[in-house]
Design a protein around this motif. Sequence first.
Motif, PDB file in Angstrom:
ATOM      1  N   GLU A  70       0.919  -1.234   0.050  1.00  0.00           N
ATOM      2  CA  GLU A  70      -0.111  -0.052   0.067  1.00  0.00           C
ATOM      3  C   GLU A  70       0.920   1.222   0.029  1.00  0.00           C
ATOM      4  O   GLU A  70       0.719   2.084  -0.894  1.00  0.00           O
ATOM      5  CB  GLU A  70      -0.989   0.075   1.273  1.00  0.00           C
ATOM      6  CG  GLU A  70      -1.685   1.222   1.303  1.00  0.00           C
ATOM      7  CD  GLU A  70      -2.776   1.254   2.508  1.00  0.00           C
ATOM      8  OE1 GLU A  70      -2.861   2.195   3.193  1.00  0.00           O
ATOM      9  OE2 GLU A  70      -3.348  -0.101   2.872  1.00  0.00           O
ATOM     10  N   LEU A  71       1.780   1.146   1.072  1.00  0.00           N
ATOM     11  CA  LEU A  71       2.452   2.535   1.140  1.00  0.00           C
ATOM     12  C   LEU A  71       3.595   2.607  -0.058  1.00  0.00           C
ATOM     13  O   LEU A  71       3.828   3.851  -0.715  1.00  0.00           O
ATOM     14  CB  LEU A  71       3.477   2.586   2.104  1.00  0.00           C
ATOM     15  CG  LEU A  71       2.533   2.548   3.713  1.00  0.00           C
ATOM     16  CD1 LEU A  71       3.654   2.362   4.786  1.00  0.00           C
ATOM     17  CD2 LEU A  71       1.770   3.794   3.592  1.00  0.00           C
ATOM     18  N   SER A  72       4.017   1.744  -0.635  1.00  0.00           N
ATOM     19  CA  SER A  72       4.997   1.858  -1.794  1.00  0.00           C
ATOM     20  C   SER A  72       4.467   2.322  -3.143  1.00  0.00           C
ATOM     21  O   SER A  72       4.800   2.820  -4.221  1.00  0.00           O
ATOM     22  CB  SER A  72       5.814   0.509  -2.088  1.00  0.00           C
ATOM     23  OG  SER A  72       5.059  -0.436  -2.529  1.00  0.00           O
ATOM     24  N   ALA A  73       2.814   2.277  -3.324  1.00  0.00           N
ATOM     25  CA  ALA A  73       2.270   2.712  -4.321  1.00  0.00           C
ATOM     26  C   ALA A  73       1.825   4.058  -4.287  1.00  0.00           C
ATOM     27  O   ALA A  73       1.584   4.683  -5.178  1.00  0.00           O
ATOM     28  CB  ALA A  73       1.064   1.983  -4.429  1.00  0.00           C
ATOM     29  N   LEU A  74       2.114   4.663  -3.214  1.00  0.00           N
ATOM     30  CA  LEU A  74       2.235   6.196  -3.084  1.00  0.00           C
ATOM     31  C   LEU A  74       3.291   7.039  -3.850  1.00  0.00           C
ATOM     32  O   LEU A  74       4.188   6.207  -4.151  1.00  0.00           O
ATOM     33  CB  LEU A  74       1.984   6.682  -1.634  1.00  0.00           C
ATOM     34  CG  LEU A  74       0.788   6.025  -0.693  1.00  0.00           C
ATOM     35  CD1 LEU A  74       1.152   6.466   0.980  1.00  0.00           C
ATOM     36  CD2 LEU A  74      -0.334   6.491  -1.068  1.00  0.00           C
ATOM     37  N   ASP A  75       3.150   8.188  -4.045  1.00  0.00           N
ATOM     38  CA  ASP A  75       3.984   8.972  -4.812  1.00  0.00           C
ATOM     39  C   ASP A  75       4.792   9.784  -3.880  1.00  0.00           C
ATOM     40  O   ASP A  75       4.264  10.574  -2.836  1.00  0.00           O
ATOM     41  CB  ASP A  75       3.443   9.805  -5.943  1.00  0.00           C
ATOM     42  CG  ASP A  75       2.817   9.020  -7.222  1.00  0.00           C
ATOM     43  OD1 ASP A  75       3.388   7.969  -7.229  1.00  0.00           O
ATOM     44  OD2 ASP A  75       1.588   9.538  -7.589  1.00  0.00           O
ATOM     45  N   ASN A  76       6.000  10.021  -4.056  1.00  0.00           N
ATOM     46  CA  ASN A  76       7.104  10.906  -3.500  1.00  0.00           C
ATOM     47  C   ASN A  76       6.981  10.851  -1.894  1.00  0.00           C
ATOM     48  O   ASN A  76       6.783  11.709  -1.370  1.00  0.00           O
ATOM     49  CB  ASN A  76       6.826  12.546  -3.979  1.00  0.00           C
ATOM     50  CG  ASN A  76       7.217  12.687  -5.330  1.00  0.00           C
ATOM     51  OD1 ASN A  76       8.196  12.148  -5.831  1.00  0.00           O
ATOM     52  ND2 ASN A  76       6.161  13.122  -6.197  1.00  0.00           N
ATOM     53  N   ILE A  77       7.237   9.709  -1.439  1.00  0.00           N
ATOM     54  CA  ILE A  77       7.363   9.337  -0.067  1.00  0.00           C
ATOM     55  C   ILE A  77       8.594   9.003   0.224  1.00  0.00           C
ATOM     56  O   ILE A  77       9.408   8.488  -0.541  1.00  0.00           O
ATOM     57  CB  ILE A  77       6.123   8.563   0.420  1.00  0.00           C
ATOM     58  CG1 ILE A  77       6.426   7.079   0.013  1.00  0.00           C
ATOM     59  CG2 ILE A  77       4.792   8.750   0.037  1.00  0.00           C
ATOM     60  CD1 ILE A  77       5.803   5.951   0.635  1.00  0.00           C
ATOM     61  N   VAL A  78       8.819   9.032   1.520  1.00  0.00           N
ATOM     62  CA  VAL A  78      10.254   8.211   2.272  1.00  0.00           C
ATOM     63  C   VAL A  78       9.642   7.188   3.174  1.00  0.00           C
ATOM     64  O   VAL A  78       8.655   7.546   4.083  1.00  0.00           O
ATOM     65  CB  VAL A  78      11.072   9.475   2.780  1.00  0.00           C
ATOM     66  CG1 VAL A  78      12.212   8.598   3.570  1.00  0.00           C
ATOM     67  CG2 VAL A  78      11.390  10.578   1.853  1.00  0.00           C
ATOM     68  N   LEU A  79      10.043   6.163   3.034  1.00  0.00           N
ATOM     69  CA  LEU A  79       9.561   4.819   3.682  1.00  0.00           C
ATOM     70  C   LEU A  79      10.759   4.290   4.291  1.00  0.00           C
ATOM     71  O   LEU A  79      11.571   3.716   3.609  1.00  0.00           O
ATOM     72  CB  LEU A  79       8.820   3.806   2.793  1.00  0.00           C
ATOM     73  CG  LEU A  79       8.458   2.747   3.488  1.00  0.00           C
ATOM     74  CD1 LEU A  79       7.299   2.810   4.685  1.00  0.00           C
ATOM     75  CD2 LEU A  79       7.767   1.558   2.258  1.00  0.00           C
ATOM     76  N   ALA A  80      10.746   4.026   5.654  1.00  0.00           N
ATOM     77  CA  ALA A  80      11.557   3.059   6.472  1.00  0.00           C
ATOM     78  C   ALA A  80      11.016   1.982   6.611  1.00  0.00           C
ATOM     79  O   ALA A  80       9.938   1.719   7.040  1.00  0.00           O
ATOM     80  CB  ALA A  80      12.106   3.723   7.907  1.00  0.00           C
ATOM     81  N   THR A  81      11.571   0.687   6.148  1.00  0.00           N
ATOM     82  CA  THR A  81      10.745  -0.530   6.037  1.00  0.00           C
ATOM     83  C   THR A  81      11.675  -1.365   7.301  1.00  0.00           C
ATOM     84  O   THR A  81      12.596  -0.865   7.891  1.00  0.00           O
ATOM     85  CB  THR A  81      11.435  -1.443   4.949  1.00  0.00           C
ATOM     86  OG1 THR A  81      12.585  -1.891   4.928  1.00  0.00           O
ATOM     87  CG2 THR A  81      10.773  -0.862   3.739  1.00  0.00           C
ATOM     88  N   GLY A  82      10.693  -2.258   7.761  1.00  0.00           N
ATOM     89  CA  GLY A  82      11.476  -3.121   9.004  1.00  0.00           C
ATOM     90  C   GLY A  82      12.513  -4.080   8.481  1.00  0.00           C
ATOM     91  O   GLY A  82      12.953  -4.171   7.266  1.00  0.00           O
ATOM     92  N   GLY A  83      13.403  -4.377   9.243  1.00  0.00           N
ATOM     93  CA  GLY A  83      14.515  -4.961   8.929  1.00  0.00           C
ATOM     94  C   GLY A  83      14.298  -6.344   8.126  1.00  0.00           C
ATOM     95  O   GLY A  83      15.086  -6.698   7.063  1.00  0.00           O
ATOM     96  N   GLY A  84      13.269  -6.967   8.286  1.00  0.00           N
ATOM     97  CA  GLY A  84      13.082  -8.241   7.646  1.00  0.00           C
ATOM     98  C   GLY A  84      12.153  -8.148   6.407  1.00  0.00           C
ATOM     99  O   GLY A  84      11.600  -8.974   5.814  1.00  0.00           O
ATOM    100  N   ALA A  85      11.651  -6.861   5.990  1.00  0.00           N
ATOM    101  CA  ALA A  85      10.734  -6.709   5.018  1.00  0.00           C
ATOM    102  C   ALA A  85      11.307  -7.155   3.603  1.00  0.00           C
ATOM    103  O   ALA A  85      10.568  -7.739   2.686  1.00  0.00           O
ATOM    104  CB  ALA A  85      10.699  -5.082   4.729  1.00  0.00           C
ATOM    105  N   VAL A  86      12.457  -7.380   3.553  1.00  0.00           N
ATOM    106  CA  VAL A  86      13.100  -7.721   2.014  1.00  0.00           C
ATOM    107  C   VAL A  86      13.141  -9.218   2.092  1.00  0.00           C
ATOM    108  O   VAL A  86      13.482  -9.606   0.845  1.00  0.00           O
ATOM    109  CB  VAL A  86      14.438  -6.864   1.722  1.00  0.00           C
ATOM    110  CG1 VAL A  86      14.225  -5.477   1.713  1.00  0.00           C
ATOM    111  CG2 VAL A  86      15.545  -7.143   2.830  1.00  0.00           C
ATOM    112  N   LEU A  87      13.011  -9.886   3.222  1.00  0.00           N
ATOM    113  CA  LEU A  87      13.070 -11.335   3.011  1.00  0.00           C
ATOM    114  C   LEU A  87      11.940 -11.834   2.004  1.00  0.00           C
ATOM    115  O   LEU A  87      12.152 -13.010   1.448  1.00  0.00           O
ATOM    116  CB  LEU A  87      12.614 -11.850   4.216  1.00  0.00           C
ATOM    117  CG  LEU A  87      13.750 -11.505   5.434  1.00  0.00           C
ATOM    118  CD1 LEU A  87      13.432 -12.099   7.143  1.00  0.00           C
ATOM    119  CD2 LEU A  87      15.182 -12.168   5.132  1.00  0.00           C
TER     120      LEU A  87
END
Length: 183
Positions: A70-87
């Motif tokens: 949901e958040l990555s579909a927004l425009d021109n944001i800065v997002l800090a992901t959790g450490g395991g998000a890229v798993l």
Amino acid sequence: MENIAGNLFLIGLMGAGKTTLGRHIAQMLNRPFYDSDQEICRRTGVSVPTIFELEGEQGFRDRETAVINELSALDNIVLATGGGAVLREENRRRLRERGTVVYLHACPEVLIERTRCDTNRPLLQVADPLAKLRELYNLRDSVYRSAAHIIIEANRQSCHKNAEYLLQAWTQPPASSVCNDKK
């Protein structure tokens, strides 16, 4: 600096400085800032450790995937992901397709200093947190590197210095990586 287009997504192990740097960059660029873990807590009304306790890591990761989508579909944001998000491969793919992914790299010995008093990190509630961080680092470092467009060495630099490196790398294509502070 406000004319930089696109999303900025920060990845890395817990304690790398994703939230601190993310807030700073968002303020500099006058953009909305989100932290995926904080967003999950806001939506559920409970802490990350409580979600882990009630639903296990799998339940938390399912929630994380939905929030990142949901958040990555927004425009021109800065997002800090959790450490395991890229798993999860689907998270890596979405982040890479929808913005610039920055890996804040820090060694386990630095991360333990930054996280040792934080009880909101369920994966570190073990007898030997440094050993756990080393294990997570060994498992995840190559995944973070393959997911990232930019790598920032975040071992000892200040948030302001890391912000300078990040903005320089982000605005000077085709730079694929910026490394600093090799200590």
